[in-house]
Design an enzyme around this catalytic site. Structure first.
Site, short mmCIF file in Angstrom:
data_model
loop_
_atom_site.label_atom_id
_atom_site.label_comp_id
_atom_site.label_asym_id
_atom_site.label_seq_id
_atom_site.Cartn_x
_atom_site.Cartn_y
_atom_site.Cartn_z
N LEU A 65 14.09 2.96 -4.29
CA LEU A 65 14.33 3.12 -2.69
C LEU A 65 13.11 2.60 -2.00
O LEU A 65 12.92 2.80 -0.74
CB LEU A 65 14.70 4.62 -2.17
CG LEU A 65 16.13 5.07 -3.01
CD1 LEU A 65 16.22 6.52 -2.63
CD2 LEU A 65 17.02 4.14 -2.61
N CYS A 66 12.02 2.11 -2.56
CA CYS A 66 10.95 1.67 -1.94
C CYS A 66 11.25 0.08 -1.45
O CYS A 66 11.89 -0.65 -2.38
CB CYS A 66 9.78 1.62 -2.67
SG CYS A 66 9.00 3.12 -3.01
N HIS A 67 10.76 -0.19 -0.31
CA HIS A 67 10.93 -1.56 0.26
C HIS A 67 10.06 -2.53 -0.43
O HIS A 67 8.98 -2.03 -0.54
CB HIS A 67 10.96 -1.56 1.77
CG HIS A 67 11.84 -0.90 2.48
ND1 HIS A 67 11.91 0.43 2.78
CD2 HIS A 67 13.15 -1.14 3.20
CE1 HIS A 67 12.94 0.92 3.29
NE2 HIS A 67 13.72 -0.21 3.49
N MET A 84 3.25 4.86 -0.96
CA MET A 84 3.65 4.57 -2.32
C MET A 84 2.76 3.82 -2.99
O MET A 84 2.60 3.77 -4.17
CB MET A 84 5.15 4.36 -2.27
CG MET A 84 6.05 5.74 -1.93
SD MET A 84 5.70 7.34 -2.89
CE MET A 84 5.84 6.88 -4.30
N GLU A 85 2.52 2.56 -2.20
CA GLU A 85 1.73 1.53 -2.99
C GLU A 85 0.45 1.91 -3.37
O GLU A 85 -0.12 1.48 -4.71
CB GLU A 85 1.70 0.18 -2.09
CG GLU A 85 3.23 -0.48 -2.20
CD GLU A 85 4.09 0.02 -1.34
OE1 GLU A 85 5.47 -0.45 -1.49
OE2 GLU A 85 3.85 1.24 -0.40
N ASP A 145 -5.53 3.56 -21.46
CA ASP A 145 -5.36 2.73 -22.64
C ASP A 145 -6.45 2.16 -23.02
O ASP A 145 -6.62 1.81 -24.27
CB ASP A 145 -4.43 1.68 -21.83
CG ASP A 145 -3.87 0.59 -22.93
OD1 ASP A 145 -3.46 1.20 -24.06
OD2 ASP A 145 -4.08 -0.53 -22.81
#
Length: 164
Positions: free
Chosen positions: A75-77, A113-114, A128
């Site tokens: 749902l993120c654009h 969100m980014e 890692d």
């Protein structure tokens, strides 16, 4: 608390319509950290991590993650991000690497969100790169510390000092 914008009237998930929103300059800043043994932090800072230069790889991973957020988070654009910066700061008192991501866009929806995704993936890349030396590292404290632009205005998390 405002309404949950990703649900329709029947409670079904939906992508928010942003077509009617104003195009504004928007920025988001997120932070997080990777806690580790003192020896692991020394390896990183001395450039002797088992897989090579940790911060360069983690920076690229964070930038790539910000650009791919819409492919990872439902749902993120998809956005035409104008800039992403990822910074690292060792904290020798706590044996952590602190991470900050700043993401910018001129558009109709924000980049919170980014920024959060950039920090999270940069932290995973540190893990890692160093897991051969320290499998007990802990990723945490991922949070939004600033957002500006758009209808909701500016958000500043209390107690977060500006990085110098």
């Amino acid at each position: 608390m405002s309404e949950l914008t990703h649900l329709d009237e029947q409670g079904q998930a939906r992508m928010v319509e942003v077509g009617g929103k104003a195009v504004t300059h928007r920025e988001a800043v997120a932070r997080g950290e990777v806690a580790m043994r003192k020896e692991t932090l020394e390896l990183i800072m001395g450039g002797k991590a088992p897989k090579g230069e940790v911060f360069g790889v983690a920076r690229i991973a964070g930038i790539m993650a910000a650009k791919k957020t819409s492919a990872l988070i439902p749902l993120c654009h998809p956005l035409m991000i104008s800039g992403v910066d990822v910074y690292f700061r060792p904290n020798y008192d706590r044996n952590t690497v602190e991470i900050e991501a700043r993401v910018r866009v001129t558009g109709q929806t924000g980049v919170e969100m980014e920024a959060l995704t950039a920090v999270s993936v940069a932290a995973l890349a540190i893990y890692d790169m160093c897991k051969a030396a320290d499998r007990e590292m802990v990723i945490g404290a991922v949070r939004l510390v600033h957002k500006s632009g758009g209808k909701s205005g500016t958000f500043e998390r209390k107690g977060e000092a500006e990085w110098s």
